[in-house]
Write a protein that holds these residues in place. Structure first.
Motif, PDB file in Angstrom:
ATOM      1  N   LEU A 154       0.829  -1.203   0.000  1.00  5.77           N
ATOM      2  CA  LEU A 154       0.000   0.000   0.000  1.00  5.77           C
ATOM      3  C   LEU A 154       0.867   1.257   0.000  1.00  5.77           C
ATOM      4  O   LEU A 154       1.869   1.345   0.713  1.00  5.77           O
ATOM      5  CB  LEU A 154      -0.911   0.011   1.223  1.00  5.77           C
ATOM      6  CG  LEU A 154      -1.829  -1.210   1.381  1.00  5.77           C
ATOM      7  CD1 LEU A 154      -2.643  -1.092   2.657  1.00  5.77           C
ATOM      8  CD2 LEU A 154      -2.749  -1.354   0.171  1.00  5.77           C
ATOM      9  N   VAL A 155       0.491   2.246  -0.794  1.00  7.14           N
ATOM     10  CA  VAL A 155       1.240   3.499  -0.920  1.00  7.14           C
ATOM     11  C   VAL A 155       0.285   4.661  -0.711  1.00  7.14           C
ATOM     12  O   VAL A 155      -0.769   4.744  -1.362  1.00  7.14           O
ATOM     13  CB  VAL A 155       1.905   3.620  -2.305  1.00  7.14           C
ATOM     14  CG1 VAL A 155       2.614   4.962  -2.434  1.00  7.14           C
ATOM     15  CG2 VAL A 155       2.876   2.474  -2.536  1.00  7.14           C
ATOM     16  N   VAL A 156       0.651   5.580   0.203  1.00  7.80           N
ATOM     17  CA  VAL A 156      -0.107   6.816   0.400  1.00  7.80           C
ATOM     18  C   VAL A 156       0.675   7.931  -0.276  1.00  7.80           C
ATOM     19  O   VAL A 156       1.752   8.318   0.176  1.00  7.80           O
ATOM     20  CB  VAL A 156      -0.303   7.130   1.891  1.00  7.80           C
ATOM     21  CG1 VAL A 156      -1.092   8.426   2.053  1.00  7.80           C
ATOM     22  CG2 VAL A 156      -1.031   5.988   2.592  1.00  7.80           C
ATOM     23  N   SER A 157       0.145   8.458  -1.367  1.00  9.49           N
ATOM     24  CA  SER A 157       0.844   9.479  -2.154  1.00  9.49           C
ATOM     25  C   SER A 157       0.107  10.811  -2.183  1.00  9.49           C
ATOM     26  O   SER A 157       0.478  11.720  -2.925  1.00  9.49           O
ATOM     27  CB  SER A 157       1.051   8.976  -3.592  1.00  9.49           C
ATOM     28  OG  SER A 157      -0.180   8.610  -4.181  1.00  9.49           O
ATOM     29  N   VAL A 158      -0.941  10.938  -1.371  1.00 13.31           N
ATOM     30  CA  VAL A 158      -1.729  12.172  -1.284  1.00 13.31           C
ATOM     31  C   VAL A 158      -1.504  12.786   0.098  1.00 13.31           C
ATOM     32  O   VAL A 158      -1.615  12.085   1.111  1.00 13.31           O
ATOM     33  CB  VAL A 158      -3.228  11.878  -1.496  1.00 13.31           C
ATOM     34  CG1 VAL A 158      -4.041  13.153  -1.346  1.00 13.31           C
ATOM     35  CG2 VAL A 158      -3.447  11.254  -2.859  1.00 13.31           C
ATOM     36  N   PRO A 159      -1.203  14.072   0.185  1.00 13.55           N
ATOM     37  CA  PRO A 159      -0.940  14.678   1.496  1.00 13.55           C
ATOM     38  C   PRO A 159      -2.194  14.863   2.331  1.00 13.55           C
ATOM     39  O   PRO A 159      -3.317  14.769   1.835  1.00 13.55           O
ATOM     40  CB  PRO A 159      -0.317  16.034   1.128  1.00 13.55           C
ATOM     41  CG  PRO A 159      -0.893  16.354  -0.215  1.00 13.55           C
ATOM     42  CD  PRO A 159      -1.026  15.027  -0.922  1.00 13.55           C
TER      43      PRO A 159
END
Length: 254
Positions: free
Chosen positions: A13-18
């Motif tokens: 899983l990748v969180v790429s939104v601030p």
């Protein structure tokens, strides 16, 4: 929702939104990536907060750092109660990578991490990391820094515990390898039963480093060569107050 989540759809899983906040359920959430060949979670954006999620079994096969967790965004927080357990890296940071970030780990236990190169528990580089009530235990590296490997980084730790970490080889510390440009502060923290095959059972500081500690306990740490508890090489600024060192050993002390 509370429970254990596993399988390919739960891993990598990748969180790429601030400005994202992720909260586990009141009964606790576990993400188990054993056998998936992937990291559990990567925080790549700024101001991301994760609370109450445990990460287990991450083992990326592409030489990535941080088997459980990679933090590359600024002002990010990973807080518990949470456990990062049994994660591996074929490079650096068996459990955690903090790179180019300003991050906080709070109420987290990091255990049974392993890295082929360095930092079985944590790999901290070009980063500013704060630890509050963090336990790092039973982590190991084939080379340097069983508990943590740091390079051009700053760490401040409060009320934490580092125990039973091991560096199998190299000039390292069982807990902390301080390579060039490392600045660390520890308060009310225990270093216990850490082991280095060569130098610095609990802490190893190489060059252009600073170490400040208050209210620390170093007990039963050991080194195969020099510095059962602490080993310093050159250009190190060192301060230790109101602290206890006992039963630390080294085979080649001089």
């Amino acid at each position: 929702n509370a429970g254990t989540y596993s399988g390919p759809w739960s891993c990598g899983l990748v969180v790429s939104v601030p400005h994202v906040r992720i909260v586990g359920g009141p009964g606790g959430v576990v993400v188990d990536c054993a056998g998936q060949g992937r990291r559990n979670l990567a925080l790549q954006a700024d101001n991301v907060s994760v609370t109450g999620i445990s990460l287990v079994g991450g083992d990326p096969t592409q030489g990535e750092n941080g088997g459980c967790l990679s933090i590359r965004g600024k002002d990010s927080t990973f807080s518990g109660p949470a456990v990062l357990r049994g994660c591996r890296s074929q490079s650096y940071g068996g459990a955690v990578e903090s790179r180019g970030s300003g991050a906080l780990l709070q109420d987290v236990t990091i255990e049974d991490g392993y890295a082929m190169s360095g930092g079985g528990g944590m790999y901290v580089v070009f980063s500013d990391l704060t630890l509050r009530r963090v336990t790092v235990r039973r982590c190991a590296a084939s080379r340097h820094g069983g508990g943590s490997y740091m390079y051009w980084a700053r760490m401040v730790a409060h009320d934490s515990l580092f125990e039973d970490n091991a560096a199998a080889a190299g000039r390292s510390g069982g807990f902390l390898l301080g390579v060039i440009g490392v600045h660390v502060e520890f308060y009310n923290t225990i270093f216990r039963r850490n082991l280095a095959d060569k130098d610095g059972g609990a802490v190893y500081l190489w060059s252009d480093c600073s170490f400040k500690g208050h209210g620390l306990t170093f007990s039963s740490n050991s080194a195969g060569e020099h510095g059962g508890a602490i080993n310093m090489v050159s250009d190190v600024t060192f301060s230790l107050t109101a602290s206890l060192l006992k039963n630390n050993t080294c085979l080649g002390c001089r």
